[in-house]
Design a protein around this motif. Structure first.
Motif, PDB file in Angstrom:
ATOM      1  N   LYS A 222       0.835  -1.211   0.000  1.00 51.72           N
ATOM      2  CA  LYS A 222       0.000   0.000   0.000  1.00 51.72           C
ATOM      3  C   LYS A 222       0.864   1.252   0.000  1.00 51.72           C
ATOM      4  CE  LYS A 222      -2.382  -0.425   3.636  1.00 51.72           C
ATOM      5  NZ  LYS A 222      -3.286  -0.313   4.768  1.00 51.72           N
ATOM      6  N   LEU A 223       1.934   1.209   0.779  1.00 49.64           N
ATOM      7  CA  LEU A 223       2.833   2.360   0.859  1.00 49.64           C
ATOM      8  C   LEU A 223       3.446   2.658  -0.506  1.00 49.64           C
ATOM      9  CD1 LEU A 223       4.179   4.448   2.707  1.00 49.64           C
ATOM     10  CD2 LEU A 223       5.962   2.764   3.154  1.00 49.64           C
ATOM     11  N   GLN A 224       3.938   1.641  -1.185  1.00 46.10           N
ATOM     12  CA  GLN A 224       4.517   1.830  -2.517  1.00 46.10           C
ATOM     13  C   GLN A 224       3.469   2.308  -3.514  1.00 46.10           C
ATOM     14  OE1 GLN A 224       6.236  -2.031  -3.188  1.00 46.10           O
ATOM     15  NE2 GLN A 224       8.168  -1.471  -2.216  1.00 46.10           N
ATOM     16  N   PHE A 225       2.250   1.777  -3.420  1.00 47.05           N
ATOM     17  CA  PHE A 225       1.149   2.180  -4.300  1.00 47.05           C
ATOM     18  C   PHE A 225       0.837   3.662  -4.133  1.00 47.05           C
ATOM     19  CE2 PHE A 225      -3.478   2.741  -4.832  1.00 47.05           C
ATOM     20  CZ  PHE A 225      -3.625   2.347  -6.157  1.00 47.05           C
ATOM     21  N   LEU A 226       0.725   4.115  -2.900  1.00 50.24           N
ATOM     22  CA  LEU A 226       0.395   5.517  -2.633  1.00 50.24           C
ATOM     23  C   LEU A 226       1.550   6.451  -2.991  1.00 50.24           C
ATOM     24  CD1 LEU A 226      -1.537   4.982   0.702  1.00 50.24           C
ATOM     25  CD2 LEU A 226      -2.510   5.698  -1.495  1.00 50.24           C
ATOM     26  N   LYS A 227       2.784   6.015  -2.743  1.00 53.02           N
ATOM     27  CA  LYS A 227       3.940   6.828  -3.122  1.00 53.02           C
ATOM     28  C   LYS A 227       4.038   6.958  -4.641  1.00 53.02           C
ATOM     29  CE  LYS A 227       7.059   6.216   0.795  1.00 53.02           C
ATOM     30  NZ  LYS A 227       8.373   5.684   1.217  1.00 53.02           N
ATOM     31  N   ALA A 228       3.717   5.889  -5.367  1.00 52.32           N
ATOM     32  CA  ALA A 228       3.738   5.948  -6.833  1.00 52.32           C
ATOM     33  C   ALA A 228       2.667   6.894  -7.350  1.00 52.32           C
ATOM     34  CB  ALA A 228       3.535   4.550  -7.417  1.00 52.32           C
ATOM     35  N   ALA A 229       1.503   6.893  -6.712  1.00 49.53           N
ATOM     36  CA  ALA A 229       0.436   7.823  -7.112  1.00 49.53           C
ATOM     37  C   ALA A 229       0.857   9.267  -6.848  1.00 49.53           C
ATOM     38  CB  ALA A 229      -0.853   7.498  -6.369  1.00 49.53           C
ATOM     39  N   ALA A 230       1.516   9.501  -5.717  1.00 47.23           N
ATOM     40  CA  ALA A 230       1.977  10.857  -5.393  1.00 47.23           C
ATOM     41  C   ALA A 230       3.079  11.298  -6.352  1.00 47.23           C
ATOM     42  CB  ALA A 230       2.472  10.901  -3.954  1.00 47.23           C
ATOM     43  N   ALA A 231       3.922  10.371  -6.790  1.00 47.91           N
ATOM     44  CA  ALA A 231       4.995  10.697  -7.731  1.00 47.91           C
ATOM     45  C   ALA A 231       4.440  11.107  -9.091  1.00 47.91           C
ATOM     46  CB  ALA A 231       5.935   9.507  -7.890  1.00 47.91           C
ATOM     47  N   LYS A 232       3.238  10.655  -9.408  1.00 46.80           N
ATOM     48  CA  LYS A 232       2.592  11.022 -10.678  1.00 46.80           C
ATOM     49  C   LYS A 232       1.781  12.306 -10.538  1.00 46.80           C
ATOM     50  CE  LYS A 232       2.359   6.399 -12.523  1.00 46.80           C
ATOM     51  NZ  LYS A 232       1.555   5.344 -13.099  1.00 46.80           N
TER      52      LYS A 232
ATOM     53  N   ARG B 162      -0.545  13.134  -8.502  1.00 51.23           N
ATOM     54  CA  ARG B 162      -1.951  13.012  -8.115  1.00 51.23           C
ATOM     55  C   ARG B 162      -2.151  13.749  -6.800  1.00 51.23           C
ATOM     56  NH1 ARG B 162      -3.185  11.122 -12.806  1.00 51.23           N
ATOM     57  NH2 ARG B 162      -3.021   8.907 -13.176  1.00 51.23           N
ATOM     58  N   LYS B 163      -3.247  14.473  -6.679  1.00 49.39           N
ATOM     59  CA  LYS B 163      -3.542  15.207  -5.447  1.00 49.39           C
ATOM     60  C   LYS B 163      -4.561  14.407  -4.644  1.00 49.39           C
ATOM     61  CE  LYS B 163      -4.160  19.547  -3.386  1.00 49.39           C
ATOM     62  NZ  LYS B 163      -3.504  19.244  -2.150  1.00 49.39           N
ATOM     63  N   PHE B 164      -4.174  13.961  -3.458  1.00 45.79           N
ATOM     64  CA  PHE B 164      -5.076  13.194  -2.612  1.00 45.79           C
ATOM     65  C   PHE B 164      -4.644  13.300  -1.161  1.00 45.79           C
ATOM     66  CE2 PHE B 164      -1.756  10.375  -4.111  1.00 45.79           C
ATOM     67  CZ  PHE B 164      -1.357   9.684  -2.977  1.00 45.79           C
ATOM     68  N   GLN B 165      -5.566  12.950  -0.292  1.00 48.72           N
ATOM     69  CA  GLN B 165      -5.300  12.899   1.141  1.00 48.72           C
ATOM     70  C   GLN B 165      -5.562  11.470   1.598  1.00 48.72           C
ATOM     71  OE1 GLN B 165      -8.137  15.627   2.719  1.00 48.72           O
ATOM     72  NE2 GLN B 165      -7.031  17.436   2.019  1.00 48.72           N
ATOM     73  N   VAL B 166      -4.848  11.029   2.596  1.00 49.13           N
ATOM     74  CA  VAL B 166      -5.001   9.672   3.102  1.00 49.13           C
ATOM     75  C   VAL B 166      -5.471   9.717   4.551  1.00 49.13           C
ATOM     76  CG1 VAL B 166      -3.829   7.487   3.555  1.00 49.13           C
ATOM     77  CG2 VAL B 166      -3.172   8.851   1.582  1.00 49.13           C
ATOM     78  N   VAL B 167      -6.503   8.940   4.853  1.00 54.00           N
ATOM     79  CA  VAL B 167      -6.978   8.767   6.225  1.00 54.00           C
ATOM     80  C   VAL B 167      -6.562   7.364   6.646  1.00 54.00           C
ATOM     81  CG1 VAL B 167      -8.989   8.684   7.732  1.00 54.00           C
ATOM     82  CG2 VAL B 167      -8.939  10.291   5.814  1.00 54.00           C
ATOM     83  N   VAL B 168      -5.808   7.268   7.727  1.00 49.44           N
ATOM     84  CA  VAL B 168      -5.264   5.990   8.187  1.00 49.44           C
ATOM     85  C   VAL B 168      -5.882   5.629   9.530  1.00 49.44           C
ATOM     86  CG1 VAL B 168      -3.159   4.730   8.775  1.00 49.44           C
ATOM     87  CG2 VAL B 168      -3.073   6.527   7.051  1.00 49.44           C
ATOM     88  N   CYS B 169      -6.441   4.420   9.621  1.00 46.71           N
ATOM     89  CA  CYS B 169      -6.893   3.903  10.915  1.00 46.71           C
ATOM     90  C   CYS B 169      -5.662   3.494  11.716  1.00 46.71           C
ATOM     91  CB  CYS B 169      -7.790   2.684  10.723  1.00 46.71           C
ATOM     92  SG  CYS B 169      -9.301   3.021   9.841  1.00 46.71           S
ATOM     93  N   GLU B 170      -5.663   3.768  13.013  1.00 49.06           N
ATOM     94  CA  GLU B 170      -4.458   3.535  13.795  1.00 49.06           C
ATOM     95  C   GLU B 170      -4.109   2.055  13.968  1.00 49.06           C
ATOM     96  OE1 GLU B 170      -4.859   5.394  17.573  1.00 49.06           O
ATOM     97  OE2 GLU B 170      -6.502   4.118  18.197  1.00 49.06           O
TER      98      GLU B 170
ATOM     99  N   LYS C  72       3.300   7.965   9.347  1.00 52.53           N
ATOM    100  CA  LYS C  72       4.607   8.616   9.398  1.00 52.53           C
ATOM    101  C   LYS C  72       5.338   8.447   8.061  1.00 52.53           C
ATOM    102  CE  LYS C  72       8.935   8.697  11.921  1.00 52.53           C
ATOM    103  NZ  LYS C  72       9.800   8.057  12.896  1.00 52.53           N
ATOM    104  N   SER C  73       5.298   7.250   7.490  1.00 54.72           N
ATOM    105  CA  SER C  73       5.958   6.999   6.204  1.00 54.72           C
ATOM    106  C   SER C  73       5.321   7.816   5.084  1.00 54.72           C
ATOM    107  CB  SER C  73       5.887   5.515   5.853  1.00 54.72           C
ATOM    108  OG  SER C  73       6.541   4.740   6.813  1.00 54.72           O
ATOM    109  N   LEU C  74       3.998   7.928   5.101  1.00 52.87           N
ATOM    110  CA  LEU C  74       3.300   8.718   4.082  1.00 52.87           C
ATOM    111  C   LEU C  74       3.620  10.201   4.230  1.00 52.87           C
ATOM    112  CD1 LEU C  74      -0.169   6.931   4.072  1.00 52.87           C
ATOM    113  CD2 LEU C  74       1.509   6.909   2.238  1.00 52.87           C
ATOM    114  N   ALA C  75       3.641  10.681   5.464  1.00 55.89           N
ATOM    115  CA  ALA C  75       3.944  12.090   5.705  1.00 55.89           C
ATOM    116  C   ALA C  75       5.364  12.425   5.277  1.00 55.89           C
ATOM    117  CB  ALA C  75       3.728  12.429   7.178  1.00 55.89           C
ATOM    118  N   GLU C  76       6.308  11.507   5.515  1.00 48.97           N
ATOM    119  CA  GLU C  76       7.688  11.727   5.085  1.00 48.97           C
ATOM    120  C   GLU C  76       7.794  11.782   3.562  1.00 48.97           C
ATOM    121  OE1 GLU C  76       9.750   8.511   6.975  1.00 48.97           O
ATOM    122  OE2 GLU C  76       9.907   9.581   8.890  1.00 48.97           O
TER     123      GLU C  76
END
Length: 113
Positions: free
Chosen positions: A8-18, A20-28, A40-44
């Motif tokens: 999931k992390l790689q998928f979202l990072k790849a989308a951000a690299a392209k 794409r404008k999005f926000q992520v809501v993460v359940c703890e 933390k990884s997404l924010a970095e």
């Protein structure tokens, strides 16, 4: 998204690299709180992220466009073996007509069911 998962992390990072404008809501993801390390990884990576308590999943689902979940295995009949708590997130998404996307590796396809 729910819990920490490398796919999931790689998928979202790849989308951000392209760009794409999005926000992520993460359940703890209690009790191990894998969602905090995911956030933390997404924010970095420069992705806008919000962490919510697991019990707030249903309440926030009306504002969500897409749910991304991991899987331990994808069975031949289309079923999933998923981490604990995934069923709750999927049911909340179904109730609010939000599409659920499973992001996992090809090596997790299982011929048995």
């Amino acid at each position: 998204t729910h819990l920490y998962n490398l796919h999931k992390l790689q998928f979202l990072k790849a989308a951000a690299a392209k760009k794409r404008k999005f926000q992520v809501v993460v359940c703890e993801g209690a009790p191990h709180f894998g969602g905090h390390s995911m956030a933390k990884s997404l924010a970095e990576a420069g992705i806008e992220t919000t962490v919510i308590h697991d019990s707030a999943t249903f309440a926030i689902m009306a504002r969500v466009n897409k749910v991304i979940l991991p899987a331990h295995a994808v069975l031949a009949n289309g079923g999933l073996i998923a981490p604990s708590g995934s069923n709750m997130v999927a049911l909340a998404a179904k109730q609010n007509s939000v599409p659920v996307v499973i992001v996992t590796g090809m090596f997790k396809l299982c011929p048995m069911y």
